[in-house]
Design an enzyme around this catalytic site. Structure first.
Site, PDB file in Angstrom:
ATOM      1  CG  ASP A 314      -1.851   1.150   1.300  1.00 27.05           C
ATOM      2  OD1 ASP A 314      -2.690   1.273   0.391  1.00 27.05           O
ATOM      3  OD2 ASP A 314      -1.750   1.955   2.243  1.00 27.05           O
ATOM      4  CD  GLU A 367      -2.409   2.479  -3.450  1.00 29.61           C
ATOM      5  OE1 GLU A 367      -3.324   3.300  -3.636  1.00 29.61           O
ATOM      6  OE2 GLU A 367      -1.862   2.335  -2.337  1.00 29.61           O
TER       7      GLU A 367
END
Length: 634
Positions: A314, A367
């Site tokens: 993330d 990401e």
């Protein structure tokens, strides 16, 4: 209760690796481990707290009294406190009572390496083990065939707390999900599920992205072995499991990692590097070797003990740039005067090298929303070493295009085709994720223009474009049946919508697209290579039609894709094709079983020796309204 017995699981080599940032199985040493020492059963405790004056284990076995069970600090300047406490059993609640070196700070901290945590809002750690009899040997022995970059990779993104709930808005447990979710993913045909963070977190509105228990699956849904069962059942059903992993930041909750031993232990001491202004959270000190060992050990832990097939990392962009969400004066350039965080770059390379060295049959996925180069390229040629990267540009441009009424699309065709100018610079995954259906952005269906029929036709068309575009795929829960409202983490998806034909048609479309993707090598064998894609015509702006070829290893299995972005039926639409032969329409998002109008092409479609689109042969097609059609030779 007996007193603490001196004991250690650490060797000198362990300590050397830890200090060098190269110990990738710290979870086997630090934390609470059920053991037997000198014929006595109990628990060995070890915690890293180099700035502590003293550390005690407090718990329900000693009435939470400080000083009853003090740990001993190692002699080797590692900062590790350890000891064996006889009589403590699995299931005992505990924390570490830590007094800082200057004596001014006394805190109770949860164990950073706890395998299990109390159910929030309670904050104690729980003595536990990882005993479980796995039944997924078939999957594990062959998962290279499922996780490789030249295999189909279609991901269903799930938030466990809101996918489905039961009476009184109660969570489904891991065990219940092992039945309901597994069956549903099989029905819809996804190859993998991706769970938004399952590691323990204190605050539900964070969706799990503010972690305190990095080694513990959240107790909201059951015990660690229950989560193992969920993974096991998915694997037995032929479905891979990806976990969201959050090495980018952590919350400042009193029982968490922040200011752990009275010093900035896990977080960077410089607020310009150690505090995240967007999320009001703390940022790891990626330049500290022991912290690197902690984080990489955590990644290895989930792959090793929970049989996970991949980690989606993330907020990588927030890690890479020193000026991320910071104004002038709030950040300091690196030693070369640049904005890149050199410690992060080094850490991410070490992380990926360690993961692939230990588990070559998994994937790491970044990401990362910027143009940072070579994110998904090997470290030995200067890349960060990820297996894949989210294609945020495709997501943004495609959604921007599709929200426009069809009459205006001819002026914006570049929004739809631009992604192919850079599609092969990385190994891209196409994401329509949870971030795109919250905070007023509306659901994916809610973005679609036109009357009810056109809205659903547009959504089917969008999914047709997505699944035939090069790259892996990711779709957030609810989007696969056309959830009408934005995602709400506090309640179940609107499953009642499947009583309606249009929503049922979207689900059928996704199931059929997944089957198409998995059964035609031209859609996956070269999905990350320019060799796997060829435009037929991207310039027909007036009709708002695009056409292209998808290629695999066998040219005879190539597919032709045509997308009509308007509700106009085009009866005699000619496209150039590479070779003579007969074409068969094998997929059409306008099929009546999907809720479409049923406009299609009879089989076979004859080809003509008429040059078109720069090719020697051509064919005349009937293009359904707002539809993606797929053709093959034969």
């Amino acid at each position: 209760m007996s007193k603490v017995i001196p004991h250690s699981l650490f060797t000198d080599f362990d300590i050397d690796l830890f200090k060098a940032g190269k110990h990738f199985r710290l979870h086997e040493k630090l934390g609470a481990h059920v053991a037997e020492v000198d014929g006595q059963k109990g628990v060995y405790f070890a915690v890293w707290a180099p700035s502590a004056r003293n550390v005690s284990v407090v718990g329900d076995f000693n009435y939470w009294l400080q000083g009853e069970h003090p740990l001993n600090v190692r002699w080797d300047a590692s900062g590790i406190w350890e000891g064996f406490i006889p009589g403590v059993e699995k299931g005992a609640l505990y924390k570490y009572k830590i007094q800082s070196n200057n004596g001014s700070v006394i805190t109770e901290k949860a164990d950073p390496f706890a395998l299990y945590c109390e159910k929030p809002p309670h904050t104690a750690s729980v003595v536990w083990d990882l005993d479980y009899k796995w039944k997924d040997a078939k999957w594990m022995g062959a998962r290279q065939n499922h996780n490789a970059l030249d295999k189909p990779f279609s991901v269903y993104e799930v938030h466990l707390g809101s996918w489905k709930r039961k009476g009184d808005n109660q969570f489904l447990t891991y065990v219940e999900l092992a039945d309901d979710l597994v069956q549903y993913v099989k029905e819809t045909g996804f190859t993998h599920v991706e769970f938004m963070p399952v590691m323990e977190y204190p605050y539900d509105p964070s969706w799990g992205y503010q972690l305190v228990g990095y080694f513990a699956p959240t107790s909201r849904f059951g015990k660690p072995q229950d989560f193992m069962l969920l993974v096991d059942k998915l694997h037995q059903a032929g479905i891979g499991v990806i976990l969201d992993w959050v090495p980018s930041h952590f919350p400042s909750d009193a029982h968490g990692l922040g200011f752990f031993d009275g010093s900035h232990l896990y977080e960077h001491p410089d607020i310009r590097k150690g505090y995240h202004p967007d999320w009001k959270s703390l940022v790891f000190n990626y330049g500290r070797n022991e912290v690197r060992s902690f984080l990489i050990s955590n990644a290895i832990f989930w792959l090793q003990h929970y049989h996970v097939d991949g980690l989606r990392v993330d907020a990588v962009a927030s890690m890479l740039y020193l000026d991320y969400s910071r104004k002038d004066g709030e950040w300091e350039p690196n030693i070369y005067g640049g904005r890149e965080n050199l410690d992060t770059i080094s850490f991410l390379k070490d992380f990926n090298e360690a993961v692939y060295a230990h588990f070559p049959d998994v994937q790491t996925i970044a990401e990362e929303s910027t143009s940072f180069p070579m994110v998904s390229r090997p470290t030995y040629i200067g890349g960060l070493g990820f297996g894949m990267k989210w294609m945020m540009g495709w997501m943004h441009d495609t959604l921007e295009y599709f929200k426009k009424d069809a009459i205006y699309r001819k002026y914006h065709q570049n929004d739809l085709t631009f992604s192919l100018t850079y599609a092969f610079t990385e190994n891209f995954m196409l994401p329509l994720s949870h971030d795109e259906v919250v905070y007023g952005k509306r659901s994916i269906l809610g973005r679609m223009p036109g009357d009810e029929w056109q809205r659903f036709a547009n959504l089917r068309l969008l999914y047709g474009c997505m699944f035939t575009h090069p790259g892996a795929k990711l779709l957030f829960q609810g989007a696969e049946f056309g959830q009408s409202e934005e995602w709400n983490f506090e309640q179940s998806l609107d499953w009642h919508l499947l009583e309606y034909d249009f929503h049922k048609g979207i689900k059928n479309t996704i199931a059929a697209l997944n089957q198409l993707y998995k059964s035609h090598p031209a859609l996956y064998e070269k999905q990350f290579s320019a060799e796997g894609f060829e435009w037929i015509n991207y310039g027909d702006h007036e009709n708002a039609v695009i056409s292209f070829i998808r290629k695999g290893n066998n040219p005879k299995e190539n597919l032709i894709v045509v997308c009509n972005m308007t509700p106009v039926v085009r009866d005699d639409y000619r496209i150039g094709i590479p070779t003579k032969g007969k074409l068969t329409e094998i997929f059409n998002t306008d099929d009546a079983r999907f809720g479409g109008s049923g406009v299609g092409n009879p089989s076979p479609i004859k080809t003509d020796a008429m040059p078109w689109n720069g090719r020697e042969f051509s064919a005349v097609l009937k293009l359904a309204p707002l539809a993606t059609i797929v053709l093959r030779y034969g």
